[in-house]
Design an enzyme around this catalytic site. Structure first.
Site, PDB file in Angstrom:
ATOM      1  N   GLY A   1       0.815  -1.202   0.000  1.00 53.97           N
ATOM      2  CA  GLY A   1       0.000   0.000   0.000  1.00 53.97           C
ATOM      3  C   GLY A   1       0.852   1.257   0.000  1.00 53.97           C
ATOM      4  O   GLY A   1       1.988   1.283  -0.488  1.00 53.97           O
ATOM      5  N   SER A   2       0.318   2.322   0.592  1.00 52.06           N
ATOM      6  CA  SER A   2       0.910   3.655   0.466  1.00 52.06           C
ATOM      7  C   SER A   2       2.228   3.841   1.199  1.00 52.06           C
ATOM      8  O   SER A   2       2.850   4.898   1.081  1.00 52.06           O
ATOM      9  CB  SER A   2      -0.090   4.704   0.965  1.00 52.06           C
ATOM     10  N   THR A   3       2.681   2.869   1.970  1.00 52.37           N
ATOM     11  CA  THR A   3       3.951   3.024   2.682  1.00 52.37           C
ATOM     12  C   THR A   3       5.104   3.293   1.721  1.00 52.37           C
ATOM     13  O   THR A   3       6.084   3.926   2.097  1.00 52.37           O
ATOM     14  CB  THR A   3       4.276   1.771   3.507  1.00 52.37           C
TER      15      THR A   3
END
Length: 693
Positions: free
Chosen positions: A395-397
């Site tokens: 995801g956005s990490t």
């Protein structure tokens, strides 16, 4: 006439001297021959036996006897892995030993020890029956049958004619002898083999030692069993060692044999025990056996004294590891109990903590929830190896890597602004952020976790600088290679280099379309491990230097008093690479990560902005579809988090992955785990400082 007579007289005189010279020569030869005979006699009488032994010697065989393995300590010198001595009985067979010789030894040894017969086979019992009933066994063949068969065929035929009645007549005592003989038969000539190394009593040890002269090749010794002092904590990564029956396994046989290992020697089979095998195994005792041409051992010589294996000082803080394990399990258990119906696919909570400046791993946690079955109730298990083996969509990490790729490739600048709203390109579904964010630059895109900003970075790296709703893009598929290369500089999609035998790198998709590159840019296309994410955020925290993670801090000489011995080798931090990106861009992403945890619109500011220290990082959520028979059965989420602290001088970096959380049922478990592990780290550091002062 006179002259002629004088010549004849002279010749006669000269001829008369020849016999004298010959006699002198013969006498000298006689004396020399006599001296030779005397010398041979002296050799035969005085050193004949020794000389005969020299003539009879045919081969030297060197035996390696293992020593206790090195111990393991945590970073603060607390004992983690120890050795427990245990009695053992060994057998070192002479050369060309025959089955009947082993039988004789087994029959005597069976009087002094107890040996389980659970591993013996029908073939073992048949061989024993033949040895003890040879006349009857071979008498079951006619002379005509014997004449038509070679030795191997004859023996096979005898085996086939042994009946169940024959075997049923074997007593428990017979079966115990069979079990012992089975061990003896597995031994390699002139190499010690464990006959019994589990459950040997003091009485058995003493009795066998007293009767060694009755059993050629039998000896008593001490074997070693690994003792995990901290129980299950970090046990996954300590690994295991083979038993004596397994010996050297798999592809490493040649590797070990060239390093003076025996085939039946116990070696590390996984994780640290395998990675540091040649360090932990120590210096084996080497003994040379000199045999004569009848394969009898003439003498035995000690070539090399044994030395216990060197000790490992790990980078792991075992108390921190234990507490992180507990935190992960507690938070996992909370949401499973709170939303049991929604979390039917939830299993794992994965955490990695490490020092970004040195690569020293502080904790590796993997807790798995096993649901109840008919056989056993639900339970939690330590499966920490999943932090390096299991890859999940992050995801956005990873948006920090996407922004840096955009900066360095020149498709965006610090002043670039994109309008965050739902967008659509031809032949794809609508793509958007979790809400319409409006105009965003790189800082607000990281702080608010804008997907659309990252989509535009991907589209521009693909070659199309314009966007028209539902229109096709002029896309260069090589953009995948370019963006992957940027990601790999952080350790995403490649091996981190950790000092373990194996680690996963995730799966690399085929790519090719602009829609997939857009997914890749927000962590929705290719999976990474928790260790890869920890190295990624450590690289950002460490000003762009990617350090190889490691589990061993020092190698020490063994100590006799239970304390740590002198340092043999201190392992230094190893830089793998520095990001091929300008420092100002790295600083810009660090600032963005600061705002995620501390900004007014930061996705995790509500959890991290009021701590006693300043942390930074990036949150993430990724869709995780559950498929069954090719169809989507359920939609879940991977909740992720990466971070480091303190912001201005990072001491610790971390990653958290909680895969397959039910929609809207996670209660930000990733944030809660992240906050608790950071608080625990700094609380323990403060306690350590107080103790030292």
């Amino acid at each position: 006439m006179v002259l002629g007579g004088e010549r004849l007289k002279g010749k006669a005189k000269e001829k008369s001297h020849l016999p004298l010279r010959l006699n002198i020569l013969f006498f000298v030869i006689f004396i020399l021959f006599s001296l030779l005979v005397i010398q041979l006699g002296v050799v035969q009488i005085l050193t004949g036996e020794e000389a005969q032994e020299v003539l009879n010697e045919t081969e030297d065989t060197v035996t390696n006897i293992p020593v206790p393995r090195g111990k393991m300590y945590d970073r603060y010198g607390n004992l983690v892995v120890d050795n427990i001595p245990r009695y053992a009985i060994t057998y070192t067979p002479p050369k060309n030993v025959q089955p009947d010789q082993n039988l004789e030894v087994a029959q005597v040894l069976a009087q002094y020890i107890e040996k389980s017969d659970e591993d013996i086979t029908e073939r073992d019992m048949k061989d024993y029956w033949i040895l003890t009933n040879q006349e009857e066994a071979f008498g079951r063949l006619t002379d005509k049958e014997k004449a038509a068969l070679d030795d191997d065929e004859e023996y096979k035929e005898v085996l086939d004619r042994i009946t169940d009645v024959d075997l049923n007549n074997l007593t428990d005592a017979d079966k115990e002898i069979v079990a012992i003989k089975r061990e003896l038969d597995q031994a390699i000539e002139l190499t010690p083999h464990m006959v019994k190394n589990e459950g040997v009593t003091k009485e058995e040890y003493a009795t066998v030692a007293e009767h060694l002269s009755e059993m050629q090749g039998i000896n008593v010794t001490t074997d070693w069993e690994r003792d995990l002092v901290k129980g299950d904590t970090f046990a996954n990564f300590i690994g295991g060692i083979t038993d004596h029956e397994e010996g050297i396994l798999g592809e490493k046989v040649d590797f070990y044999l060239t390093r003076n290992y025996n085939r039946n020697e116990r070696v590390g089979r996984s994780f640290l025990e395998e990675q540091y095998e040649t360090i932990l195994s120590g210096q084996k005792e080497r003994i040379r056996h000199v045999t004569d041409n009848q394969n009898n051992v003439i003498r035995t010589e000690l070539l090399q004294e044994g030395k216990q294996g060197k000790d490992l000082v790990l980078t792991i803080d075992m108390e921190l590891q234990k507490k992180v394990d507990q935190i992960a399990q507690e938070e996992l258990e909370k949401i499973i109990r709170k939303y049991p119906g929604r979390n039917q696919y939830l299993e794992d909570a994965l955490v990695v903590m490490m020092k970004p400046k040195t690569g020293e791993v502080l904790a590796l946690t993997g807790v798995r929830y096993h649901r109840a079955t008919e056989e056993k109730p639900a339970y939690f298990a330590d499966e920490s190896y999943r932090t390096i083996y299991d890859a999940h969509l992050p995801g956005s990490t990873i948006k920090g890597a996407t922004v840096l790729a955009g900066f360095q490739s020149g498709v965006i600048t610090k002043n670039t602004v994109f309008n965050d709203r739902p967008i659509k390109i031809a032949q794809t579904d609508w793509k958007s952020s979790y809400s319409t964010l409006g105009p965003v630059n790189y800082l607000s895109a990281l702080e608010k976790s804008s997907n659309v900003f990252m989509f535009f970075v991907a589209m521009r790296m693909g070659g199309d600088y314009t966007y028209v709703e539902d229109a096709s893009l002029d896309f260069n598929p090589d953009a995948f290679r370019q963006m992957r290369n940027y990601f790999k500089q952080f350790g995403l999609g490649v091996k981190t280099g950790i000092d373990l035998p194996y680690e996963a790198t995730g799966l690399e998709g085929e790519g090719g379309s602009p829609g997939l590159l857009m997914d890749y840019a927000i962590g929705q296309y290719e999976p990474f491990t928790a260790l890869q994410l920890a190295q990624y955020v450590s690289t950002i925290a460490n000003d762009g230097y990617r350090i190889k993670p490691r589990l061993v801090k020092e190698i020490r000489y063994p100590s006799e008093d239970g304390e740590l011995g002198p340092v043999y080798k201190a392992l230094k931090p190893e830089i793998i690479n520095h990001l091929e990106m300008d420092d100002e861009y790295i600083n810009a992403v660090q600032n963005g990560f600061y705002r995620v945890f501390n900004g007014s619109d930061g996705t995790a500011s509500g959890t991290f902005n009021s701590l006693d220290y300043v942390a930074a990082g990036k949150t993430g959520t990724a869709q995780h579809m559950i498929y069954k028979e090719g169809r989507i059965e359920a939609e879940t989420e991977n909740l992720t988090l990466v971070g480091y602290a303190p912001y201005d001088d990072p001491e610790v970096a971390f990653s958290v992955i909680v895969p397959k959380v039910g929609l809207k049922s996670g209660d930000t478990i990733n944030y809660k785990i992240g906050k608790r592990i950071l608080n625990t780290y700094f609380e323990m550091e403060e306690e350590n400082e107080e103790e030292e002062s």
